[in-house]
Motif scaffolding. Structure first.
Motif, PDB file in Angstrom:
ATOM      1  N   LYS A  85       0.857  -1.198   0.000  1.00 27.27           N
ATOM      2  CA  LYS A  85       0.000   0.000   0.000  1.00 27.27           C
ATOM      3  C   LYS A  85       0.887   1.240   0.000  1.00 27.27           C
ATOM      4  CE  LYS A  85      -1.522  -0.765   4.088  1.00 27.27           C
ATOM      5  NZ  LYS A  85      -1.467  -1.770   5.086  1.00 27.27           N
ATOM      6  N   ASP A  86       0.242   2.365  -0.169  1.00 27.21           N
ATOM      7  CA  ASP A  86       0.871   3.674   0.027  1.00 27.21           C
ATOM      8  C   ASP A  86       2.186   3.824  -0.768  1.00 27.21           C
ATOM      9  OD1 ASP A  86       1.172   6.205   1.051  1.00 27.21           O
ATOM     10  OD2 ASP A  86       2.222   5.527   2.863  1.00 27.21           O
ATOM     11  N   ILE A  87       2.095   3.655  -2.067  1.00 23.96           N
ATOM     12  CA  ILE A  87       3.298   3.763  -2.913  1.00 23.96           C
ATOM     13  C   ILE A  87       3.699   5.236  -3.056  1.00 23.96           C
ATOM     14  CG2 ILE A  87       4.262   3.313  -5.213  1.00 23.96           C
ATOM     15  CD1 ILE A  87       2.216   1.053  -5.494  1.00 23.96           C
ATOM     16  N   GLN A  88       4.963   5.517  -2.721  1.00 22.75           N
ATOM     17  CA  GLN A  88       5.505   6.879  -2.874  1.00 22.75           C
ATOM     18  C   GLN A  88       6.682   6.795  -3.825  1.00 22.75           C
ATOM     19  OE1 GLN A  88       4.286   9.427  -0.862  1.00 22.75           O
ATOM     20  NE2 GLN A  88       3.102   8.181   0.571  1.00 22.75           N
ATOM     21  N   ARG A  89       6.887   7.873  -4.576  1.00 17.65           N
ATOM     22  CA  ARG A  89       7.950   7.851  -5.590  1.00 17.65           C
ATOM     23  C   ARG A  89       8.667   9.190  -5.578  1.00 17.65           C
ATOM     24  NH1 ARG A  89       8.323   4.839 -10.505  1.00 17.65           N
ATOM     25  NH2 ARG A  89       6.583   3.512  -9.904  1.00 17.65           N
ATOM     26  N   MET A  90      10.008   9.169  -5.617  1.00 16.20           N
ATOM     27  CA  MET A  90      10.720  10.441  -5.760  1.00 16.20           C
ATOM     28  C   MET A  90      11.932  10.268  -6.675  1.00 16.20           C
ATOM     29  SD  MET A  90      12.840  11.143  -2.235  1.00 16.20           S
ATOM     30  CE  MET A  90      14.611  11.086  -2.452  1.00 16.20           C
ATOM     31  N   PRO A  91      12.248  11.296  -7.457  1.00 13.80           N
ATOM     32  CA  PRO A  91      13.426  11.193  -8.314  1.00 13.80           C
ATOM     33  C   PRO A  91      14.708  11.341  -7.499  1.00 13.80           C
ATOM     34  CG  PRO A  91      12.356  13.318  -8.641  1.00 13.80           C
ATOM     35  CD  PRO A  91      11.557  12.582  -7.609  1.00 13.80           C
ATOM     36  N   VAL A  92      15.745  10.628  -7.896  1.00 14.56           N
ATOM     37  CA  VAL A  92      17.039  10.694  -7.197  1.00 14.56           C
ATOM     38  C   VAL A  92      18.139  10.899  -8.232  1.00 14.56           C
ATOM     39  CG1 VAL A  92      18.716   9.345  -5.829  1.00 14.56           C
ATOM     40  CG2 VAL A  92      16.284   9.164  -5.326  1.00 14.56           C
ATOM     41  N   GLY A  93      19.127  11.735  -7.872  1.00 10.72           N
ATOM     42  CA  GLY A  93      20.284  11.932  -8.761  1.00 10.72           C
ATOM     43  C   GLY A  93      19.876  12.576 -10.077  1.00 10.72           C
TER      44      GLY A  93
END
Ligand SMILES: C[S@@+](CC[C@H](N)C(=O)[O-])C[C@H]1O[C@@H](n2cnc3c(N)ncnc32)[C@H](O)[C@@H]1O
Length: 344
Positions: free
Chosen positions: A325-333
């Motif tokens: 559940k609760d999928i979070q996504r962030m860009p890195v680099g």
């Protein structure tokens, strides 16, 4: 497309060819030690004759190498004929301990992919697959390119996800699926002394490398590794965090869901799944979007080992399907990677 002409198209293709030559030139320079030497002498520079003597290489060949490197604007030269690395190339191609050093990727391009490409065109006819990590040297070359990923966790990911760092500081159990040579869990074990780490990887050479580093550093009490694939895991409700770092795309499609399922089972209720991987386009248009460059390149050079990258929607579907559940996504680099978290 603007102003396309035979001339611009030829220039584009020539540019690819020049990139090929420049990549080989850098690789040869690395193998004969020119970049190390020029990094050592980055202030004063060195003549071809000095370099040839100190490196024990054939001077007439080295002269052409230096002139070509000058052409590619890798080197500058002063009026006394002393060659120097251009600004910042001491970091990017010289000092191998620098976080920006890119030489491991050049080595992988030429020594792994270059050799593979030479043979795999036959596989395009049959769909046959190359054996991954067949020799220790292949594993060594491959994991050299990811040795700084732990820095992304320490300096980009954790500062923006304090709760993960706090848990690691407090003391948790962490499982890394596809742990390579164990570098991430070993570095995290150094940074988070209250936590315990387990790494699994079907690549036995990577696991051997991990075991040797773990014993050199005396971390046996808190870091263990096992040479099995994620699909064979039997852990139940044991871990607070499970990671897959540049691994999800490389797990064969027919067992990928089962690996994510085993990750789910291995986690305690409320535990975190953490995936770091290249973003991959979901429309043909996006194959020209530079933000997907790493994923597109990776898919191409790993085609004949059976890699099939997933785009965001496909990743989300897979993770949700097994129960997360609760999928979070962030860009890195600068968008090179997506960091995805989900909870059990
Ligand atoms: C690009 S490497 C990354 C390795 C490591 N995480 C790192 O950052 O260096 C991908 C890894 O996925 C592993 N892998 C492939 N199939 C797997 C499977 N079924 N289960 C677990 N790992 C797998 C490979 O052996 C390889 O070590």
């Amino acid at each position: 497309m603007e102003d396309v002409s035979p001339k611009t198209q030829m220039a584009k293709i020539r540019n690819f060819e020049k990139g090929f030559m420049a990549t080989h030139l850098i690789n040869i320079g690395n193998k004969v030690g020119v970049f190390d030497k020029l990094n050592e002498k980055k202030e004063e520079g060195a003549t071809v004759a000095d370099l040839a003597t100190e490196l024990g290489v054939h001077e007439p060949y080295l002269k052409f190498w230096c002139q070509t490197a000058y052409h590619f604007e890798l080197l500058d030269c002063d009026d006394q004929g002393k060659f120097k690395l251009q600004p910042f190339l001491d970091e990017i191609l010289g000092d191998k301990t620098h976080f920006r050093n890119y030489m491991a990727n050049i080595t992988m391009d030429v020594d792994l992919f270059g050799v593979g490409f030479g043979e795999t065109h036959e596989f395009f006819k049959t769909g046959e697959k190359y054996e991954t990590f067949a020799e220790p040297e292949i594993s060594r070359i491959a994991y050299e390119t990811t040795k700084n990923i732990y820095l992304a966790f320490l300096f980009m990911i954790f500062p923006k996800n304090e709760y993960l760092k706090e848990l690691l500081d407090k003391g948790i159990k962490f499982l890394d699926i596809g742990c390579g040579d164990g570098n991430l869990i070993i570095q995290l074990a150094n940074a988070f002394v209250n936590s315990e780490f387990v790494g699994v990887n079907p690549d036995v050479h990577g696991v051997d490398m991990a075991k040797s580093t773990i014993s050199q550093l005396g971390l046996e009490g808190r870091v263990t590794v096992d040479s099995i694939g994620g699909e064979k895991l039997t852990y139940m409700d044991e871990f607070d965090m499970v990671s897959m770092v540049v691994t999800l795309h490389e797990i064969p499609p027919d067992i990928r869901e089962s690996v994510v399922e085993k990750a789910y089972q291995a986690l305690k209720s409320g535990g975190y799944l953490m995936i770091l991987d290249f973003p991959y386009p979901s429309s043909l248009e996006d194959f020209r979007n530079p933000m997907y460059e790493y994923g597109i390149m990776d898919q191409f050079y790993e085609t004949a080992i059976g890699t099939v990258h997933l785009n965001n929607n496909e990743q989300n579907e897979l993770i949700t399907k097994v129960g997360f559940k609760d999928i979070q996504r962030m860009p890195v680099g600068k968008g090179m990677f997506d960091f995805i978290t989900a909870t059990k």
